[in-house]
Design a protein around this motif. Sequence first.
Motif, PDB file in Angstrom:
ATOM      1  N   LEU A  36       0.834  -1.208   0.000  1.00 54.24           N
ATOM      2  CA  LEU A  36       0.000   0.000   0.000  1.00 54.24           C
ATOM      3  C   LEU A  36       0.866   1.253   0.000  1.00 54.24           C
ATOM      4  O   LEU A  36       0.654   2.175  -0.804  1.00 54.24           O
ATOM      5  N   LEU A  37       1.853   1.313   0.887  1.00 53.51           N
ATOM      6  CA  LEU A  37       2.709   2.492   0.978  1.00 53.51           C
ATOM      7  C   LEU A  37       3.502   2.698  -0.300  1.00 53.51           C
ATOM      8  O   LEU A  37       3.646   3.832  -0.779  1.00 53.51           O
ATOM      9  N   GLU A  38       4.002   1.616  -0.875  1.00 53.52           N
ATOM     10  CA  GLU A  38       4.815   1.733  -2.088  1.00 53.52           C
ATOM     11  C   GLU A  38       3.986   2.215  -3.280  1.00 53.52           C
ATOM     12  O   GLU A  38       4.410   3.107  -4.015  1.00 53.52           O
ATOM     13  N   LEU A  39       2.809   1.642  -3.465  1.00 57.40           N
ATOM     14  CA  LEU A  39       1.968   2.055  -4.592  1.00 57.40           C
ATOM     15  C   LEU A  39       1.453   3.478  -4.411  1.00 57.40           C
ATOM     16  O   LEU A  39       1.343   4.237  -5.381  1.00 57.40           O
ATOM     17  N   ALA A  40       1.142   3.852  -3.190  1.00 56.36           N
ATOM     18  CA  ALA A  40       0.689   5.217  -2.929  1.00 56.36           C
ATOM     19  C   ALA A  40       1.792   6.222  -3.238  1.00 56.36           C
ATOM     20  O   ALA A  40       1.543   7.276  -3.846  1.00 56.36           O
ATOM     21  N   GLU A  41       3.007   5.895  -2.839  1.00 61.24           N
ATOM     22  CA  GLU A  41       4.120   6.800  -3.114  1.00 61.24           C
ATOM     23  C   GLU A  41       4.379   6.914  -4.615  1.00 61.24           C
ATOM     24  O   GLU A  41       4.646   8.007  -5.124  1.00 61.24           O
ATOM     25  N   ARG A  42       4.255   5.806  -5.319  1.00 63.23           N
ATOM     26  CA  ARG A  42       4.478   5.810  -6.767  1.00 63.23           C
ATOM     27  C   ARG A  42       3.560   6.806  -7.486  1.00 63.23           C
ATOM     28  O   ARG A  42       3.991   7.538  -8.383  1.00 63.23           O
ATOM     29  N   ASP A  43       2.300   6.814  -7.100  1.00 61.36           N
ATOM     30  CA  ASP A  43       1.316   7.656  -7.780  1.00 61.36           C
ATOM     31  C   ASP A  43       0.930   8.891  -6.982  1.00 61.36           C
ATOM     32  O   ASP A  43      -0.051   9.546  -7.292  1.00 61.36           O
ATOM     33  N   GLN A  44       1.704   9.182  -5.938  1.00 60.34           N
ATOM     34  CA  GLN A  44       1.483  10.359  -5.104  1.00 60.34           C
ATOM     35  C   GLN A  44       0.062  10.411  -4.548  1.00 60.34           C
ATOM     36  O   GLN A  44      -0.579  11.463  -4.516  1.00 60.34           O
ATOM     37  N   VAL A  45      -0.408   9.240  -4.099  1.00 61.52           N
ATOM     38  CA  VAL A  45      -1.694   9.164  -3.418  1.00 61.52           C
ATOM     39  C   VAL A  45      -1.465   9.495  -1.944  1.00 61.52           C
ATOM     40  O   VAL A  45      -0.621   8.881  -1.286  1.00 61.52           O
ATOM     41  N   VAL A  46      -2.164  10.487  -1.455  1.00 58.17           N
ATOM     42  CA  VAL A  46      -2.013  10.900  -0.063  1.00 58.17           C
ATOM     43  C   VAL A  46      -2.863   9.995   0.820  1.00 58.17           C
ATOM     44  O   VAL A  46      -4.084   9.942   0.689  1.00 58.17           O
ATOM     45  N   LEU A  47      -2.200   9.270   1.690  1.00 56.22           N
ATOM     46  CA  LEU A  47      -2.889   8.358   2.600  1.00 56.22           C
ATOM     47  C   LEU A  47      -3.140   9.038   3.946  1.00 56.22           C
ATOM     48  O   LEU A  47      -2.307   9.814   4.412  1.00 56.22           O
ATOM     49  N   PRO A  48      -4.245   8.726   4.587  1.00 55.95           N
ATOM     50  CA  PRO A  48      -4.474   9.258   5.940  1.00 55.95           C
ATOM     51  C   PRO A  48      -3.447   8.684   6.912  1.00 55.95           C
ATOM     52  O   PRO A  48      -2.904   7.591   6.704  1.00 55.95           O
ATOM     53  N   ASP A  49      -3.181   9.415   7.982  1.00 59.75           N
ATOM     54  CA  ASP A  49      -2.180   8.979   8.959  1.00 59.75           C
ATOM     55  C   ASP A  49      -2.470   7.591   9.508  1.00 59.75           C
ATOM     56  O   ASP A  49      -1.548   6.835   9.835  1.00 59.75           O
ATOM     57  N   SER A  50      -3.765   7.253   9.604  1.00 57.91           N
ATOM     58  CA  SER A  50      -4.129   5.956  10.174  1.00 57.91           C
ATOM     59  C   SER A  50      -3.719   4.786   9.292  1.00 57.91           C
ATOM     60  O   SER A  50      -3.746   3.637   9.734  1.00 57.91           O
ATOM     61  N   LEU A  51      -3.354   5.072   8.035  1.00 57.50           N
ATOM     62  CA  LEU A  51      -2.837   4.031   7.159  1.00 57.50           C
ATOM     63  C   LEU A  51      -1.322   4.141   6.977  1.00 57.50           C
ATOM     64  O   LEU A  51      -0.735   3.382   6.207  1.00 57.50           O
ATOM     65  N   VAL A  52      -0.698   5.059   7.702  1.00 56.59           N
ATOM     66  CA  VAL A  52       0.756   5.240   7.572  1.00 56.59           C
ATOM     67  C   VAL A  52       1.384   5.075   8.957  1.00 56.59           C
ATOM     68  O   VAL A  52       1.638   3.966   9.413  1.00 56.59           O
ATOM     69  N   GLU A  53       1.591   6.190   9.666  1.00 55.59           N
ATOM     70  CA  GLU A  53       2.268   6.122  10.968  1.00 55.59           C
ATOM     71  C   GLU A  53       1.449   5.396  12.027  1.00 55.59           C
ATOM     72  O   GLU A  53       2.001   4.722  12.906  1.00 55.59           O
ATOM     73  N   ASP A  54       0.124   5.524  11.958  1.00 57.06           N
ATOM     74  CA  ASP A  54      -0.725   4.976  13.016  1.00 57.06           C
ATOM     75  C   ASP A  54      -1.302   3.596  12.663  1.00 57.06           C
ATOM     76  O   ASP A  54      -2.279   3.152  13.273  1.00 57.06           O
ATOM     77  N   TRP A  55      -0.702   2.918  11.677  1.00 58.67           N
ATOM     78  CA  TRP A  55      -1.208   1.619  11.244  1.00 58.67           C
ATOM     79  C   TRP A  55      -0.857   0.536  12.244  1.00 58.67           C
ATOM     80  O   TRP A  55       0.241   0.573  12.824  1.00 58.67           O
TER      81      TRP A  55
END
Length: 346
Positions: A36-55
């Motif tokens: 999820l993090l890799e694909l989001a970064e590839r296409d510059q999809v902004v993820l909510p914090d709860s799917l990044v640091e707070d996962w």
Amino acid sequence: MTATGAGGVRPLRDVSRLPKAHLHLHFTGSMRHATLLELAERDQVVLPDSLVEDWPPQLSAADEKGWFRFQRLYDVARSVLRTPEDVRRLVLEAAEDDVRDGGRWLEIQVDPSGYAARFGGITAFTDLVLDCVRDASERTGLAMAVVVAANRTRHPLDARTLARLAAQYAGRGVVGFGLSNDERRGSTADFEGAFRIARQAGLLLVPHGGELRGPDHVRQCLDSLGAHRLGHGVRSVEDPALLERIVAAGVALEVCPTSNVSLGVYSDLTSVPLPQLLAAGATVALGADDPLLFGSRLAGQYATMRAAHDLDDATLARLAEMSFEASRAPSDVVAAAKRDIAAWLD
């Protein structure tokens, strides 16, 4: 540790080596967090914090607002799937993760309408998924199939369209038809027509019910939809007469413990009523539901229930056997798995 008598103790058997069938795994929800993090970064999809640091995210679906937050996270995660290669990667990694957890058979559940706009329509996307499933199965050795699921928040006519789609692929990789999303939304009886189409095609009928709603909704799934298995179904324990009916009819329950706790159905894992279901004679298959959002995969369900309820290895082995008995796995897969379950227990 498990006692072996006065002479000492024997380490607990490794649940990841116990052969299992996985019957409750949603498509996007099977994605690895790192993917999820890799694909989001590839296409510059902004993820909510709860799917990044707070996962993994802190979730509760005790009210409509809580379910909306859960669904929003799921939709954001789905948005990172942009290419056929992304879909192929997701399916392969889901298969690899199940194999690592002792999986021998996987029925992965997908609503093609949720991906149709980006992948050329529901038929084209279903073709893609089935091709990816065949490829992942060949590469990992995991036997796999697909359950097509309708979304109960959409019109029942959309569900009929998906049921006809599933029927076209019956015997060609699709084994079941489901109904998912917030079971408190819509009228279950309105989906009877879709399930009739699926039943006539010989598909397994696997609607969600008995997690966010109680026994009343389980009855609707049985009476209106003719459910062969219930996605969750855990709250049938609240009505002994209903549970007796489920046992007598051989309706299996896809129990997802970490999902139940994460969504606020039960306060903690010790409150998930697995022992009561087993004592009543219910057929139970443990499932991970959405590992991306709940942070726990297939073997984790066995490990947490072992710890929460002090289950012995014979009970874990029986749970694994029941997962195959409730599945549409080919007879050779079931027979081999049961032999290896017995060997695990020896």
